[in-house]
Design a protein around this motif. Structure first.
Motif, PDB file in Angstrom:
ATOM      1  N   THR A  90      31.941 -12.692  37.706  1.00  0.00           N
ATOM      2  CA  THR A  90      31.104 -13.279  36.721  1.00  0.00           C
ATOM      3  C   THR A  90      31.902 -13.649  35.497  1.00  0.00           C
ATOM      4  N   GLU A  91      32.797 -12.762  35.199  1.00  0.00           N
ATOM      5  CA  GLU A  91      33.650 -13.042  34.076  1.00  0.00           C
ATOM      6  C   GLU A  91      34.467 -14.268  34.262  1.00  0.00           C
ATOM      7  N   THR A  92      35.056 -14.356  35.442  1.00  0.00           N
ATOM      8  CA  THR A  92      35.874 -15.535  35.769  1.00  0.00           C
ATOM      9  C   THR A  92      35.048 -16.769  35.645  1.00  0.00           C
ATOM     10  N   ILE A  93      33.849 -16.766  36.207  1.00  0.00           N
ATOM     11  CA  ILE A  93      33.012 -17.951  36.169  1.00  0.00           C
ATOM     12  C   ILE A  93      32.736 -18.344  34.737  1.00  0.00           C
ATOM     13  N   ARG A  94      32.498 -17.394  33.975  1.00  0.00           N
ATOM     14  CA  ARG A  94      32.246 -17.676  32.583  1.00  0.00           C
ATOM     15  C   ARG A  94      33.407 -18.349  31.962  1.00  0.00           C
ATOM     16  N   LYS A  95      34.587 -17.807  32.251  1.00  0.00           N
ATOM     17  CA  LYS A  95      35.809 -18.400  31.750  1.00  0.00           C
ATOM     18  C   LYS A  95      36.005 -19.803  32.220  1.00  0.00           C
TER      19      LYS A  95
ATOM     20  N   LYS B 233      33.755 -21.853  33.122  1.00  0.00           N
ATOM     21  CA  LYS B 233      32.813 -22.744  32.452  1.00  0.00           C
ATOM     22  C   LYS B 233      33.406 -23.339  31.226  1.00  0.00           C
ATOM     23  N   THR B 234      34.014 -22.649  30.461  1.00  0.00           N
ATOM     24  CA  THR B 234      34.648 -23.204  29.283  1.00  0.00           C
ATOM     25  C   THR B 234      35.799 -24.103  29.603  1.00  0.00           C
ATOM     26  N   ASP B 235      36.609 -23.667  30.534  1.00  0.00           N
ATOM     27  CA  ASP B 235      37.744 -24.513  30.966  1.00  0.00           C
ATOM     28  C   ASP B 235      37.320 -25.901  31.400  1.00  0.00           C
ATOM     29  N   PHE B 236      36.274 -25.990  32.199  1.00  0.00           N
ATOM     30  CA  PHE B 236      35.805 -27.267  32.713  1.00  0.00           C
ATOM     31  C   PHE B 236      35.405 -28.216  31.625  1.00  0.00           C
ATOM     32  N   LEU B 237      34.858 -27.697  30.633  1.00  0.00           N
ATOM     33  CA  LEU B 237      34.474 -28.553  29.542  1.00  0.00           C
ATOM     34  C   LEU B 237      35.681 -29.249  28.964  1.00  0.00           C
ATOM     35  N   GLU B 238      36.669 -28.376  28.752  1.00  0.00           N
ATOM     36  CA  GLU B 238      37.913 -28.940  28.234  1.00  0.00           C
ATOM     37  C   GLU B 238      38.444 -30.030  29.110  1.00  0.00           C
ATOM     38  N   MET B 239      38.444 -29.678  30.366  1.00  0.00           N
ATOM     39  CA  MET B 239      38.951 -30.607  31.377  1.00  0.00           C
ATOM     40  C   MET B 239      38.214 -31.913  31.340  1.00  0.00           C
ATOM     41  N   GLU B 240      36.966 -31.855  31.171  1.00  0.00           N
ATOM     42  CA  GLU B 240      36.136 -33.049  31.147  1.00  0.00           C
ATOM     43  C   GLU B 240      36.569 -33.947  30.031  1.00  0.00           C
ATOM     44  N   ASN B 241      36.832 -33.432  28.983  1.00  0.00           N
ATOM     45  CA  ASN B 241      37.288 -34.257  27.874  1.00  0.00           C
ATOM     46  C   ASN B 241      38.606 -34.933  28.200  1.00  0.00           C
ATOM     47  N   GLU B 242      39.433 -34.133  28.728  1.00  0.00           N
ATOM     48  CA  GLU B 242      40.759 -34.661  29.109  1.00  0.00           C
ATOM     49  C   GLU B 242      40.614 -35.816  30.047  1.00  0.00           C
ATOM     50  N   MET B 243      39.762 -35.580  31.015  1.00  0.00           N
ATOM     51  CA  MET B 243      39.554 -36.581  32.024  1.00  0.00           C
ATOM     52  C   MET B 243      39.024 -37.864  31.408  1.00  0.00           C
TER      53      MET B 243
END
Lengths: 366, 734
Positions: free
Chosen positions: B67-72, B74-84
């Motif tokens: 669960t912790e990982t998933i939470r983590k 989740k934030t990473d993906f957001l960042e990634m989305e911007n990058e993309m």
């Protein structure tokens, strides 16, 4: 009829056909050295194959030669008596056969020509072809021309050189030329001038010439015969080679005669006792009608064969031998009236009147 | 476990039935065991429970960390989305700029392509513009093949742009050059001193140059003809060379050339097919070629033939030359289809055989006429000195042998044509056979006929030749008839293997023999005639020149009679050498000759009875009558045979007949007559031995005397004849 034989019972050397006559007449002179000589007349009745004969007495001497005048009823005889030779003109009477009783007739007129001063050996007296008054006589080495109208004679030819033989005889070539036989050749003298030789054939034969005849229908053509048994026909414009020559006799030829009507027919008689009929169509006056190639090897058998196989002109060469004589035949003469009849006379007095065989006659006529 | 049949007793299986298991346990196990089993189960249950607890614990931990990982994450993906998003924008930019670049570069690129094309074209053009010089160079280097290759490459371009002025110039130049080249090639072609290959090459080059095959083929033949003609003329001038040289030169020059031209032509025009020409072209070309070969061969062979005709050299050399030629012609047989070259060659040889025959025939004729003239000369000169100086037999033998040998020599000579070493065989040809037969007919038979006719011509009317020559010739003819003809004919038949027996066209021996015999006969007749004339001449002159009138009483035989007898003896001697004496018909004895002419009493019917005995008692004309009854003796009807007596009889008959004729033309005195009587008696005594039938002599002598009697001018001439005894006396005294 092929022939009629008539015996004189005397030697005979002379024969002539009467030229100025409608009848077929021949005169034969006897040659009896010591005796009564006669001139026998033979008239041939062609229709009945008969002879009518008469004899004229000729007491002047033995007859060496008889000639006949072409223009009148005249004869000329050359005769000798006691070694003297004379020549005379004899007039033939008109009515000979009127009186059958008389056997010996006489001539109407006898005119002895004056030759005494010119020599003894008379060979012949020849009547001029057209002028009755002119005669030529060959005496020794001379030719005398007699003109009866002017009663004079002239010597127109004479050979003076001593070593040559005398003239052997002669004949008129034409009105102005007289041809004489001299040794192996013949000479033609112009009778209007003296010793003018118009032409000559010096060596016509290799032995003496015995007789000559002039072709009556073709100028320049002359036949000669001689001791070399040869008959030669010359065109006198070429005196080197004859245009025709035959050697069918076996001894001297004494007489040659052209047929006046068909001059390709030539009659010769010789001392081999034969009378030969030769055809020389290639040099006759009828030669231009057809050119007949010369055939040297033609003999009578061959000729007959040729005649049977094709109707051609007569070929050159010997046609016929007449062998009715037993002795030398010194004379043969064509009839002046009938082209197909001729007469020959041998020394034993046999006279033969012959006819040309029909096959030749037809061949010439057709 | 599930697969296994449900075992309700297996605790591990799902189908475990606790009651059944318990019951079973209860039933099967004692208490102890039940107690143990209970203990084991309790234990197991405890282990299991503890294990389960650990497991749940562990899993829980894991779940928490996840669960912790998933939470983590989740934030990473957001960042990634911007990058993309940023990246997408960048990419967009890039695409745009790249498009911009491409657009800007497009023009340049097309320009570049155009330029490249142009440059290639220019390169080509520069090639074309240098083409003339190149071609010139190539031509001058004699590299014609390349030149033509180059030209044909450029040709199309030139044709395409031909109307452009600049190209026009080039094209014209090229055309000039190529025309020159063509001319050059043609010259070359026409000269053709080269080998076939060259010729073919040149020809092909010309064809490539667009020469029309039909024109070219015609030209080729035309010029070849011209050249060959020149060669022939040259060859014709080689007159001083011998035949072999001549033929060699012909083979090396003319025939080789002809072969060359023919084979080139064949390869060039007949074997290949040309689109530009009609279908009939090849046929035409073949016909032309044949015509050409035929014409030239004919010309050549004519020349050779002419040469052969004029050739007078050795036959061997001639033949060797012809043989060589024949071989060559045979070799050429494969060359021209449709013409039979060696055949004309054979014709030539046959012709030369015929010609040789003719020349030999002429040689034979000449040599024969030479022989004849030399014999004639011998006879004439010997006659001047002494009649019997030369033996006639020798002459006959010489002439005969010479003639025969000469003919044999010629026949042998001609045999060389059949020599098996020659490459030709005449006999195989029909013409050849008739040619060989020609040797027999036109040479031998013709020659035999010729000599027969030549010899016969000596008896002609216009010929005058010595009598002995006639005799010699007659004998030669007879010899030929007796065997010479046969031997020669046999020889020729044998040498040339001619079957003359069964041939209908060939002349048969008997034919020639009879001709020879006829010739012999004619000549013999001529001999008799000539000798008869000679003797006649003597007699005639003697009678003609004598004066028979004024002569003296005969005291002797006239000298001419002795000469006549001598002459006849002479002739008899000559004949003795050559002929058999022949048959004497009568049993003539010297007895009869001893008797006088008038007292002869003949025996036998055939004997002629002298009529002269009648003269004393009868008239002259009676003798004629008598003659009619007496047996006629035909003097001239018998033919002369090849025997001495027959010949002598002939001569004597002619002579005596002449004497008779001469006598009849004369006139005699008594003494003249007596002289004839003496002469006749002398002849009678001397002539009987020469003849077969003495009756003929008696007959003629009787006739002579009889005629003399008739020609006697005296009266009763027969009474003037001398007494036989007196005649005897005079003759014997002579």
């Amino acid at each position: 009829m092929e022939n009629i034989i008539y015996g004189l019972e005397f030697q005979a050397r002379s024969l002539v056909s009467q030229q100025d006559a409608e009848e077929i007449r021949f005169f034969i002179g006897t040659q009896i050295i010591n005796g009564k000589n006669q001139i026998h007349l033979l008239e041939v009745d062609d229709d009945n194959n008969k002879l009518k004969t008469k004899a004229f007495s000729h007491d002047q001497g033995e007859i060496w030669r008889l000639t006949s005048c072409p223009t009148e009823k005249l004869l000329a005889s050359v005769y000798s008596s006691n070694l003297v030779m004379r020549t005379s003109i004899l007039k033939i009477p008109d009515r000979i056969f009127d009186n059958p009783e008389i056997e010996n007739l006489e001539f109407e007129d006898i005119e002895v020509l004056d030759t005494e001063s010119h020599g003894n050996e008379i060979k012949t007296t020849e009547f001029h072809p057209t002028n009755t008054n002119i005669l030529a006589t060959v005496v020794d080495s001379k030719v005398l021309i007699f003109n009866r109208a002017e009663a004079k004679s002239t010597v127109v030819a004479e050979i003076t050189s001593k070593n040559t033989a005398k003239f052997a005889g002669g004949k008129w070539n034409n009105a102005n030329q007289f041809v004489v036989m001299h040794e192996n050749g013949v000479k033609s003298y112009d009778t209007r001038e003296t010793n003018h030789i118009a032409w000559e054939i010096p060596n016509a034969h290799i032995q003496p010439v015995r007789d000559l005849d002039v072709n009556p229908n073709k100028a320049f053509t002359l036949a000669t015969v001689g001791d070399d048994c040869t008959l030669k026909i010359w065109d006198i414009r070429n005196n080197k080679t004859p245009v025709f020559s035959r050697r069918d006799h076996q001894h001297w030829i004494f007489s040659v005669s052209f047929n006046k009507f068909h001059d390709q027919l030539i009659l010769t008689s010789a001392s081999d006792g034969k009378v030969l009929l030769t055809c020389a169509a290639s040099c006759s006056s009828e030669s231009n009608i057809s050119n007949i190639p010369k055939d040297d090897e033609s003999n009578s058998d061959n000729d007959e064969f040729q005649m049977k196989t094709k109707k051609s002109q007569l070929k050159d060469g010997l046609l016929e031998k007449f062998e009715q004589h037993e002795d030398s035949v010194y004379c043969c003469e064509w009839s002046s009236a009938d082209p197909w009849i001729f007469c020959s006379c041998s020394w034993d007095g046999r006279v033969v009147v012959s006819k040309i065989p029909k096959k030749y006659k037809y061949q010439i006529l057709l | 476990m599930a697969e296994k049949p449900e075992n309700p007793y297996d605790m591990n299986s799902a189908s475990f039935d606790a009651d059944k298991y318990l019951q079973k346990l209860l039933k099967t196990c004692n208490l102890k065991q039940i107690m143990d089993t209970e203990a084991i189960i309790v234990k197991d249950t405890q282990t299991l429970t503890s294990e389960m607890q650990t497991l749940v614990y562990e899993n829980y931990n894991k779940f928490i960390s996840a669960t912790e990982t998933i939470r983590k994450m989740k934030t990473d993906f957001l960042e990634m989305e911007n990058e993309m998003k940023k990246l997408a924008e960048n990419m967009k930019d890039i695409t745009e700029s790249s498009e911009q670049i491409t657009n800007s570069l497009q023009d340049t690129r097309t320009q570049l392509t155009k330029l490249t094309e142009k440059s290639a074209l220019l390169k080509k053009l520069s090639g074309i513009s240098s083409l003339p010089s190149k071609l010139t160079q190539l031509v001058s280097e004699k590299n014609y093949t390349l030149a033509i290759h180059e030209y044909s490459r450029a040709k199309k371009v030139l044709e395409l742009y031909g109307d452009q002025p600049s190209f026009k110039g080039i094209q014209e130049d090229c055309i000039v050059i190529m025309n020159n080249l063509q001319k050059l090639l043609k010259d070359d072609f026409q000269r053709a001193e080269k080998k076939t290959i060259h010729l073919t090459e040149t020809g092909e080059l010309l064809l490539e140059l667009g020469e029309k095959p039909s024109v070219l083929s015609k030209e080729m033949l035309q010029f070849a003809t011209q050249r060959l003609h020149d060669e022939l003329i040259l060859l014709g001038d080689q007159t001083e060379r011998d035949m072999i040289d001549f033929v060699d030169i012909g083979i090396e020059g003319f025939l080789n050339d002809l072969t060359l031209v023919t084979s080139s032509f064949y390869e060039m025009f007949i074997l290949k097919h040309y689109d530009s020409e009609d279908d009939s072209f090849q046929e035409l070309a073949r016909a032309n070629l044949n015509d050409f070969v035929n014409k030239n061969m004919t010309a050549y062979l004519n020349l050779v033939q002419e040469r052969v005709e004029n050739d007078s050299g050795d036959t061997q050399i001639l033949l060797r030359a012809l043989d060589r030629l024949h071989r060559r012609l045979c070799a050429m047989k494969n060359l021209g289809r449709g013409i039979d070259v060696p055949r004309t060659g054979i014709d030539l040889i046959i012709h030369s055989v015929q010609q040789l025959c003719q020349s030999h025939y002429k040689i034979l004729k000449d040599s024969f006429s030479d022989n004849l003239s030399s014999i004639r000369l011998t006879l004439v000169t010997s006659n001047k000195n002494d009649g019997s100086a030369v033996s006639l037999n020798e002459l006959i033998e010489t002439l005969y042998v010479n003639t025969i040998e000469k003919v044999k020599g010629v026949l042998q000579n001609l045999l060389v044509f059949l020599n098996p070493e020659w490459s030709f065989n005449i006999k195989t040809e029909h013409k050849g056979v008739s040619c060989i037969e020609g040797i027999r007919e036109n040479l031998l038979v013709a020659f035999l006929r010729h000599i027969a006719s030549v010899m016969t011509s000596f008896s002609d009317i216009n010929s005058s030749c010595p009598a002995n020559l006639l005799l010699v010739l007659s004998k030669v003819c007879l010899k030929l008839e007796k065997g010479g003809v046969r031997s020669l004919l046999n020889l020729v038949d044998e040498l040339y293997e001619i079957d003359s027996e069964n041939s209908s066209t060939l002349t048969h021996e008997t034919e020639l023999n009879s001709e020879m015999f006829d010739a012999a006969k004619i000549l013999l007749d001529a001999y008799v005639r000539v000798q008869g004339m000679n003797v006649s001449q003597m007699l005639r002159k003697s009678v003609e020149t004598r004066d028979w009138i004024n002569c003296l009483e005969p005291r002797s035989v006239r000298a001419v009679m002795k000469r006549v007898v001598d002459e006849l003896t002479n002739i008899d001697g000559t004949l003795e050498e050559l002929f058999e004496s022949g048959q004497m018909q009568t049993t003539a004895s010297s007895d009869s000759s001893r008797k006088t002419h008038f007292s002869m009493s003949m025996q036998g019917k055939q004997q002629y009875r002298s009529t002269l005995s009648n003269y004393t008692s009868s008239q002259t004309d009676n003798s004629l009558v008598h003659r009619l009854f007496s047996e006629r003796v035909d003097i001239f009807n018998s033919t002369v045979e090849f025997s001495k007596v027959s010949i002598m009889s002939g001569i004597i008959k002619i002579s005596l007949k002449t004497l008779l004729e001469c006598v009849r033309l004369r006139t005699f005195s008594k003494y003249g007559l007596q002289q004839i009587q003496v002469d006749a008696h002398y002849l009678q005594l001397n002539l009987w031995r020469f003849v077969a039938d003495e009756n003929i002599i008696y007959f003629l002598l009787d006739d002579i005397l009889g005629s003399a009697v008739l020609r006697c001018m005296e009266k009763n001439p027969s009474g003037l004849l001398m007494e036989p005894n007196a005649v005897d006396l005079i003759v014997e005294r002579f």
